[in-house]
Motif scaffolding. Structure first.
Motif, PDB file in Angstrom:
ATOM      1  N   GLY A   1      50.488  54.571  43.362  1.00 39.00           N
ATOM      2  CA  GLY A   1      50.892  53.216  42.981  1.00 39.00           C
ATOM      3  C   GLY A   1      51.520  53.123  41.607  1.00 39.00           C
ATOM      4  N   LYS A   2      52.197  54.179  41.116  1.00 43.45           N
ATOM      5  CA  LYS A   2      52.848  54.123  39.810  1.00 43.45           C
ATOM      6  C   LYS A   2      54.056  53.180  39.858  1.00 43.45           C
ATOM      7  CE  LYS A   2      51.569  58.888  38.680  1.00 43.45           C
ATOM      8  NZ  LYS A   2      52.084  60.231  38.361  1.00 43.45           N
ATOM      9  N   ASP A   3      54.468  52.726  38.696  1.00 42.34           N
ATOM     10  CA  ASP A   3      55.623  51.828  38.656  1.00 42.34           C
ATOM     11  C   ASP A   3      56.900  52.607  38.941  1.00 42.34           C
ATOM     12  OD1 ASP A   3      56.734  52.911  36.122  1.00 42.34           O
ATOM     13  OD2 ASP A   3      54.858  52.123  35.314  1.00 42.34           O
ATOM     14  N   TRP A   4      58.012  51.878  39.178  1.00 46.47           N
ATOM     15  CA  TRP A   4      59.232  52.522  39.643  1.00 46.47           C
ATOM     16  C   TRP A   4      59.845  53.444  38.599  1.00 46.47           C
ATOM     17  CZ3 TRP A   4      63.850  51.650  37.124  1.00 46.47           C
ATOM     18  CH2 TRP A   4      63.862  50.594  36.206  1.00 46.47           C
ATOM     19  N   ARG A   5      59.620  53.143  37.288  1.00 48.82           N
ATOM     20  CA  ARG A   5      60.187  54.011  36.244  1.00 48.82           C
ATOM     21  C   ARG A   5      59.529  55.401  36.281  1.00 48.82           C
ATOM     22  NH1 ARG A   5      59.589  49.019  33.907  1.00 48.82           N
ATOM     23  NH2 ARG A   5      61.502  48.024  33.119  1.00 48.82           N
ATOM     24  N   ARG A   6      58.205  55.419  36.409  1.00 53.44           N
ATOM     25  CA  ARG A   6      57.513  56.707  36.455  1.00 53.44           C
ATOM     26  C   ARG A   6      57.849  57.449  37.740  1.00 53.44           C
ATOM     27  NH1 ARG A   6      51.307  56.204  34.949  1.00 53.44           N
ATOM     28  NH2 ARG A   6      51.616  58.466  34.973  1.00 53.44           N
ATOM     29  N   LYS A   7      58.022  56.695  38.836  1.00 48.80           N
ATOM     30  CA  LYS A   7      58.413  57.349  40.090  1.00 48.80           C
ATOM     31  C   LYS A   7      59.781  57.998  39.964  1.00 48.80           C
ATOM     32  CE  LYS A   7      55.857  54.120  43.009  1.00 48.80           C
ATOM     33  NZ  LYS A   7      55.961  53.060  44.059  1.00 48.80           N
TER      34      LYS A   7
END
Length: 404
Positions: free
Chosen positions: A390-396
């Motif tokens: 469930g990481k945010d899109w930047r970390r993904k």
């Protein structure tokens, strides 16, 4: 025990001795040897559980096991001519009946035979159908039953300590399989003995290094006698009747062993440089085959391949142990110098290649970490259905870029 509030699981192992000594030497020295006499059983031992008596501290046998042991003993010792067939019939009838009983209760047909074989029952059977080597010297035992022993090995119910004098010496002494295989036509009994020894090396996990190397020394001696008088005494590629030195050495290399115990056994049972040379030549041949293989550095197999070639790491470990035990003896033996030079010629280039590959450890480490992270991410998707927890899109996006 695992605490519910702790992420780290902890376990405790309690060891309880099953076999107690008859008397305590410390208590005897203190004058208190009889202090625990009222808690000690006074049963007398009358055979391996045949008459319903078991040694002190040993687990009790079931009624069916005692009955079967009595039938086997009667078939073997009840008449002037031992009847091995009757003993085998009684044993397999017991296994068949109790296997069905376990199968009905648990629904596990494959494990039924293993579960129903009690330790004292197996030891009692081995006492009757596999005598100790000291009891059969100079004579052929008529009560030896390869069928029963093979079934027990297939069920992994045998340990080396069950046979007085050792399991491997007892198997080898039954038919003198090492000598007969090289000095005469192979017969069915010799093939059976060779098969049982190979099966023991695969299914028995507590074989002593001393017994294994002692048997290897017998194979080496038979190998040398088979080719003495020839010009090329150390040639190992010539086909011979089993057991071949190459095949048996491969099993010794693959069998788990403690290096210190193995080194001591090699030093004791292979003290002559002429006996070490055939073994070292086969190891050198295996190392040369590995060195000629371009995919040697990328193989992670832990067993012998289809051609019987043991993995490189186990071959090098056995060769190192052998050289540690016999290097000074080989230096004093002039014919061994050529072989030592050939061994060095095969190992030194491989060491240079390994040193060059070691320099790639730093540059390739980020890629290895990214590959491991990708594998963990795939496992997380399979288990929880979420991507990267469930990481945010930047970390993904950053993780995807690093993996790419």
């Amino acid at each position: 025990q695992a605490d519910a509030g702790s992420a780290t699981a902890r376990s405790a192992v309690l060891l309880v001795p099953l076999t107690l000594p008859v008397a305590s030497t410390i208590a005897a020295a203190m004058g208190r040897a009889n202090a625990g006499a009222r808690w000690v059983s006074t049963k007398t031992v009358q055979g391996p559980g045949v008459q319903g008596h078991t040694p002190r501290g040993a687990p009790e046998l079931s009624a069916a096991a005692r009955k079967t042991l009595k039938e086997i003993k009667t078939a073997i010792e009840g008449s002037a001519t031992p009847n091995a067939a009757a003993a085998e019939t009684a044993f397999f009838e017991y296994v068949k009946v109790h296997g069905k009983r376990k199968n009905t209760a648990r629904g596990q047909g494959a494990v039924a035979a293993e579960v129903s074989l009690e330790y004292p029952f197996v030891q009692g059977v081995l006492d009757l159908v596999l005598p100790a080597p000291s009891l059969i010297k100079g004579q052929t035992s008529a009560v030896y039953s390869p069928k029963i022993i093979k079934h027990l090995m297939d069920s992994r119910a045998i340990t080396a300590s069950m046979v007085s004098g050792g399991l491997l010496p007892a198997l080898a002494a039954q038919h003198d399989w090492v000598r007969s295989a090289f000095h005469g036509p192979a017969c069915a009994s010799d093939d059976t003995a060779q098969e049982l020894v190979s099966l023991a090396l695969r299914n028995v996990t507590d074989l002593p290094e001393s017994d294994l190397i002692s048997l290897l020394s017998q194979v080496v001696t038979a190998h040398r006698k088979a080719y003495e008088g020839n010009e090329n005494l150390m040639e190992v590629d010539v086909a011979s009747t089993p057991p071949s030195l190459s095949a048996f050495l491969a099993q010794c290399v693959l069998y788990p062993a403690t290096p210190a115990q193995q080194r001591s056994a090699l030093h004791r049972h292979l003290p002559d440089a002429a006996d070490v040379l055939p073994v070292l030549q086969i190891l050198d041949r295996w190392i040369a085959q590995h060195a000629a293989d371009a995919d040697m550095w990328f193989s992670s197999e832990n067993a012998a391949d289809a051609d019987g070639l043991p993995p490189l790491d186990k071959t090098l470990l056995f060769a190192q142990t052998l050289l540690d035990a016999s290097f000074l003896t080989l230096l004093a033996h002039t014919p061994a110098h050529v072989l030592l030079g050939a061994l060095a010629a095969h190992i030194v280039p491989a060491l240079a290649d390994a040193g060059q590959l070691e320099s790639l450890h730093g540059p390739l480490e980020p890629f290895a970490r990214a590959a491991a992270t990708k594998v963990r991410g795939q496992t997380g998707i399979k288990d929880s259905g979420k991507i990267d927890g469930g990481k945010d899109w930047r970390r993904k996006r950053k993780t995807a870029h690093e993996q790419a």
